[in-house]
Motif scaffolding. Structure first.
Motif, PDB file in Angstrom:
ATOM      1  N   UNK A   1       0.839  -1.203   0.000  1.00 48.02           N
ATOM      2  CA  UNK A   1       0.000   0.000   0.000  1.00 48.02           C
ATOM      3  C   UNK A   1       0.873   1.252   0.000  1.00 48.02           C
ATOM      4  N   UNK A   2       1.900   1.243   0.834  1.00 49.04           N
ATOM      5  CA  UNK A   2       2.812   2.390   0.900  1.00 49.04           C
ATOM      6  C   UNK A   2       3.533   2.586  -0.433  1.00 49.04           C
ATOM      7  N   UNK A   3       3.958   1.488  -1.031  1.00 47.49           N
ATOM      8  CA  UNK A   3       4.668   1.569  -2.307  1.00 47.49           C
ATOM      9  C   UNK A   3       3.762   2.147  -3.398  1.00 47.49           C
ATOM     10  N   UNK A   4       2.498   1.741  -3.382  1.00 48.63           N
ATOM     11  CA  UNK A   4       1.546   2.267  -4.370  1.00 48.63           C
ATOM     12  C   UNK A   4       1.361   3.767  -4.194  1.00 48.63           C
ATOM     13  N   UNK A   5       1.280   4.208  -2.954  1.00 50.16           N
ATOM     14  CA  UNK A   5       1.099   5.636  -2.689  1.00 50.16           C
ATOM     15  C   UNK A   5       2.312   6.446  -3.138  1.00 50.16           C
ATOM     16  N   UNK A   6       3.493   5.973  -2.788  1.00 49.11           N
ATOM     17  CA  UNK A   6       4.713   6.709  -3.116  1.00 49.11           C
ATOM     18  C   UNK A   6       5.057   6.651  -4.604  1.00 49.11           C
ATOM     19  N   UNK A   7       4.382   5.776  -5.342  1.00 50.30           N
ATOM     20  CA  UNK A   7       4.656   5.674  -6.782  1.00 50.30           C
ATOM     21  C   UNK A   7       3.843   6.680  -7.596  1.00 50.30           C
ATOM     22  N   UNK A   8       3.006   7.464  -6.929  1.00 45.46           N
ATOM     23  CA  UNK A   8       2.198   8.459  -7.643  1.00 45.46           C
ATOM     24  C   UNK A   8       3.098   9.532  -8.244  1.00 45.46           C
ATOM     25  N   UNK A   9       2.955   9.754  -9.532  1.00 44.34           N
ATOM     26  CA  UNK A   9       3.680  10.818 -10.233  1.00 44.34           C
ATOM     27  C   UNK A   9       2.863  11.178 -11.478  1.00 44.34           C
ATOM     28  N   UNK A  10       3.361  12.075 -12.291  1.00 44.39           N
ATOM     29  CA  UNK A  10       2.628  12.490 -13.498  1.00 44.39           C
ATOM     30  C   UNK A  10       1.179  12.838 -13.147  1.00 44.39           C
ATOM     31  N   UNK A  11       1.029  13.735 -12.189  1.00 39.42           N
ATOM     32  CA  UNK A  11      -0.278  14.031 -11.608  1.00 39.42           C
ATOM     33  C   UNK A  11      -1.314  14.404 -12.664  1.00 39.42           C
ATOM     34  N   UNK A  12      -1.011  15.357 -13.521  1.00 44.55           N
ATOM     35  CA  UNK A  12      -2.008  15.839 -14.484  1.00 44.55           C
ATOM     36  C   UNK A  12      -2.406  14.756 -15.487  1.00 44.55           C
ATOM     37  N   UNK A  13      -1.427  14.084 -16.073  1.00 41.07           N
ATOM     38  CA  UNK A  13      -1.746  13.075 -17.085  1.00 41.07           C
ATOM     39  C   UNK A  13      -2.476  11.879 -16.482  1.00 41.07           C
ATOM     40  N   UNK A  14      -2.091  11.487 -15.266  1.00 48.14           N
ATOM     41  CA  UNK A  14      -2.768  10.356 -14.626  1.00 48.14           C
ATOM     42  C   UNK A  14      -4.197  10.720 -14.220  1.00 48.14           C
ATOM     43  N   UNK A  15      -4.410  11.962 -13.829  1.00 45.92           N
ATOM     44  CA  UNK A  15      -5.773  12.396 -13.514  1.00 45.92           C
ATOM     45  C   UNK A  15      -6.635  12.402 -14.770  1.00 45.92           C
ATOM     46  N   UNK A  16      -6.064  12.824 -15.877  1.00 42.43           N
ATOM     47  CA  UNK A  16      -6.811  12.796 -17.137  1.00 42.43           C
ATOM     48  C   UNK A  16      -7.224  11.374 -17.487  1.00 42.43           C
ATOM     49  N   UNK A  17      -6.316  10.424 -17.281  1.00 42.13           N
ATOM     50  CA  UNK A  17      -6.638   9.019 -17.548  1.00 42.13           C
ATOM     51  C   UNK A  17      -7.740   8.517 -16.628  1.00 42.13           C
ATOM     52  N   UNK A  18      -7.683   8.933 -15.365  1.00 44.40           N
ATOM     53  CA  UNK A  18      -8.677   8.469 -14.396  1.00 44.40           C
ATOM     54  C   UNK A  18     -10.067   9.020 -14.685  1.00 44.40           C
ATOM     55  N   UNK A  19     -10.126  10.109 -15.439  1.00 42.52           N
ATOM     56  CA  UNK A  19     -11.414  10.743 -15.740  1.00 42.52           C
ATOM     57  C   UNK A  19     -12.082  10.185 -16.985  1.00 42.52           C
ATOM     58  N   UNK A  20     -11.353   9.418 -17.783  1.00 46.91           N
ATOM     59  CA  UNK A  20     -11.825   9.044 -19.115  1.00 46.91           C
ATOM     60  C   UNK A  20     -13.213   8.414 -19.131  1.00 46.91           C
ATOM     61  N   UNK A  21     -13.499   7.527 -18.204  1.00 48.37           N
ATOM     62  CA  UNK A  21     -14.808   6.858 -18.195  1.00 48.37           C
ATOM     63  C   UNK A  21     -15.618   7.201 -16.950  1.00 48.37           C
ATOM     64  N   UNK A  22     -15.323   8.339 -16.364  1.00 52.50           N
ATOM     65  CA  UNK A  22     -15.950   8.683 -15.092  1.00 52.50           C
ATOM     66  C   UNK A  22     -17.294   9.389 -15.274  1.00 52.50           C
ATOM     67  N   UNK A  23     -18.208   9.201 -14.323  1.00 58.56           N
ATOM     68  CA  UNK A  23     -19.478   9.942 -14.343  1.00 58.56           C
ATOM     69  C   UNK A  23     -19.259  11.450 -14.275  1.00 58.56           C
ATOM     70  N   UNK A  24     -18.180  11.870 -13.603  1.00 53.85           N
ATOM     71  CA  UNK A  24     -17.898  13.299 -13.496  1.00 53.85           C
ATOM     72  C   UNK A  24     -17.651  13.911 -14.872  1.00 53.85           C
ATOM     73  N   UNK A  25     -16.857  13.231 -15.710  1.00 54.90           N
ATOM     74  CA  UNK A  25     -16.585  13.736 -17.054  1.00 54.90           C
ATOM     75  C   UNK A  25     -17.873  13.817 -17.865  1.00 54.90           C
ATOM     76  N   UNK A  26     -18.679  12.790 -17.775  1.00 54.24           N
ATOM     77  CA  UNK A  26     -19.940  12.765 -18.536  1.00 54.24           C
ATOM     78  C   UNK A  26     -20.868  13.890 -18.080  1.00 54.24           C
ATOM     79  N   UNK A  27     -20.970  14.083 -16.767  1.00 60.34           N
ATOM     80  CA  UNK A  27     -21.840  15.119 -16.219  1.00 60.34           C
ATOM     81  C   UNK A  27     -21.386  16.514 -16.653  1.00 60.34           C
ATOM     82  N   UNK A  28     -20.086  16.773 -16.541  1.00 61.60           N
ATOM     83  CA  UNK A  28     -19.571  18.097 -16.899  1.00 61.60           C
ATOM     84  C   UNK A  28     -19.625  18.327 -18.409  1.00 61.60           C
ATOM     85  N   UNK A  29     -19.404  17.263 -19.190  1.00 58.96           N
ATOM     86  CA  UNK A  29     -19.494  17.388 -20.648  1.00 58.96           C
ATOM     87  C   UNK A  29     -20.912  17.776 -21.053  1.00 58.96           C
ATOM     88  N   UNK A  30     -21.881  17.172 -20.395  1.00 56.87           N
ATOM     89  CA  UNK A  30     -23.280  17.484 -20.677  1.00 56.87           C
ATOM     90  C   UNK A  30     -23.563  18.958 -20.385  1.00 56.87           C
TER      91      UNK A  30
END
Length: 379
Positions: free
Chosen positions: A135-164
């Protein structure tokens, strides 16, 4: 009337119906989003990074909580399959970290990880417990904040709601229009999509501060403490209560309760058995069954199961071999809906540290059977 896919409340906990048999309704805990009374109260006013830091400073005055999550200390609390990252960084930073952390854990284990954030902590629900080092290793491996957030949004309800919402502002969509994620992806390079992403990042995330916080944690400027415990801490309990009070009610249903309910149901079964050696039959109540199962007439360990029509079950010899080798546990596995001899054999062969793990493996195997059953083709 319940049907597959419906949600219902039982004892204050939301459940999702995954299958209905002749004599049982099979359900699993759900987030409860589909059973809430329809309403809209607006989004919470975001707490800024500066305000959250001040709250952290005020916490440091208290001496009766240890370890103390404050403006200089980040605590990674682990309680079985519940992970709480105590981070006094405000709404927008924690929203981003929650998405990034859950994605890293999902990539690690290959299953979805549920996450929710507030200004002072992030709660993550794992499908099963993990080692604290992983768990600690997964947390400390976070990098590329902006690009990874964009990937996490691709199929999200938030993206669909805001796009609408943005699509209506641009005149692309009518007021009563609805869109699918496929439609959103098709317009990935459009001005509407780009404005949607810009709006999401501006409103919900703080890329610069998030990157700085993660950098300070990795360099040691912010102290990271691993706190593994049996019960949630005082500050974790506050977060759980908040999460349970909204649309995510029930998401933190203790795994122990689910296992206990399943075990109670399993042991309440009465099975019809037949001896393959002398053909004698008997009924056996699992709650009072001995660990070793033998025929009451010839005393040989050659018993197998009969179905509701008093016929031998499929692969009766295989089932008899499992009952001979594993006794009562084999009967529990074989009498569970969706668990055949092959699956039971795989489950029974596994080495476990406790009885709860045995029941959990049966539950997961049953869920897998139910979810895959709809794709089968009749031959």
């Amino acid at each position: 009337n319940l049907e597959v896919g419906a949600s219902f409340l039982s004892h204050g906990t939301p459940w999702h119906v995954i299958d209905i048999t002749e004599d049982a309704v099979l359900a699993e805990p759900t987030s409860g989003k589909n059973i809430m009374v329809p309403s809209w109260t607006g989004e919470d006013i975001p707490v800024s990074f500066e305000v959250a830091q001040e709250v952290g400073k005020m916490r440091s005055i208290k001496k009766n909580v240890s370890p103390m999550p404050d403006n200089k200390t980040v605590i990674l609390e682990i309680v079985s399959d519940l992970v709480v990252l105590h981070l006094c960084a405000g709404t927008r930073v924690n929203n981003g970290v929650a998405r990034l952390f859950s994605k890293k854990l999902s990539d690690l284990i290959g299953e979805s990880v549920w996450a929710v954030a507030d200004p002072y902590r992030i709660l993550l629900k794992l499908p099963f417990p993990l080692k604290s080092d992983d768990i600690q290793r997964a947390f400390l491996s976070i990098k590329n904040v902006k690009s990874d957030l964009e990937l996490s949004l691709e199929n999200s309800p938030l993206l669909r709601f805001k796009f609408l919402h943005i699509g209506r502002m641009f005149g692309l969509l009518s007021e009563d229009a609805n869109v699918s994620m496929r439609f959103v992806r098709a317009l990935r390079y459009s001005a509407v999509y780009q404005e949607t992403m810009r709006s999401i990042f501006f409103r919900y995330f703080d890329i610069g501060t998030t990157e700085e916080i993660l950098k300070q944690i990795k360099t040691g400027k912010l102290k990271l403490v691993i706190d593994q415990r049996e019960k949630p801490s005082y500050f974790a309990a506050i977060g759980i209560e908040r999460a349970s009070g909204g649309e995510n009610v029930g998401a933190f249903e203790p795994r122990e309760k689910i296992i206990s309910a399943f075990k109670e149901d399993a042991l309440s079964r009465t099975l019809h058995l037949q001896c393959l050696n002398c053909n004698a039959t008997r009924f056996l109540h699992l709650a009072g069954a001995p660990e070793k199962i033998t025929c009451h007439k010839c005393e040989k360990s050659t018993l197998t199961l009969l179905d509701k029509q008093n016929n031998l079950v499929r692969d009766a010899d295989f089932a008899a071999g499992l009952i001979q080798a594993y006794g009562k546990r084999a009967l529990i596995a074989l009498s569970t809906y969706g668990i055949g001899p092959s699956t039971a054999d795989r489950i029974l062969r596994m080495i476990r540290r406790d009885e709860e793990s045995f029941y959990l493996d049966i539950i997961e195997a049953q869920k897998k059977f139910i979810k895959n059953k709809k794709y089968w083709k009749l031959s």
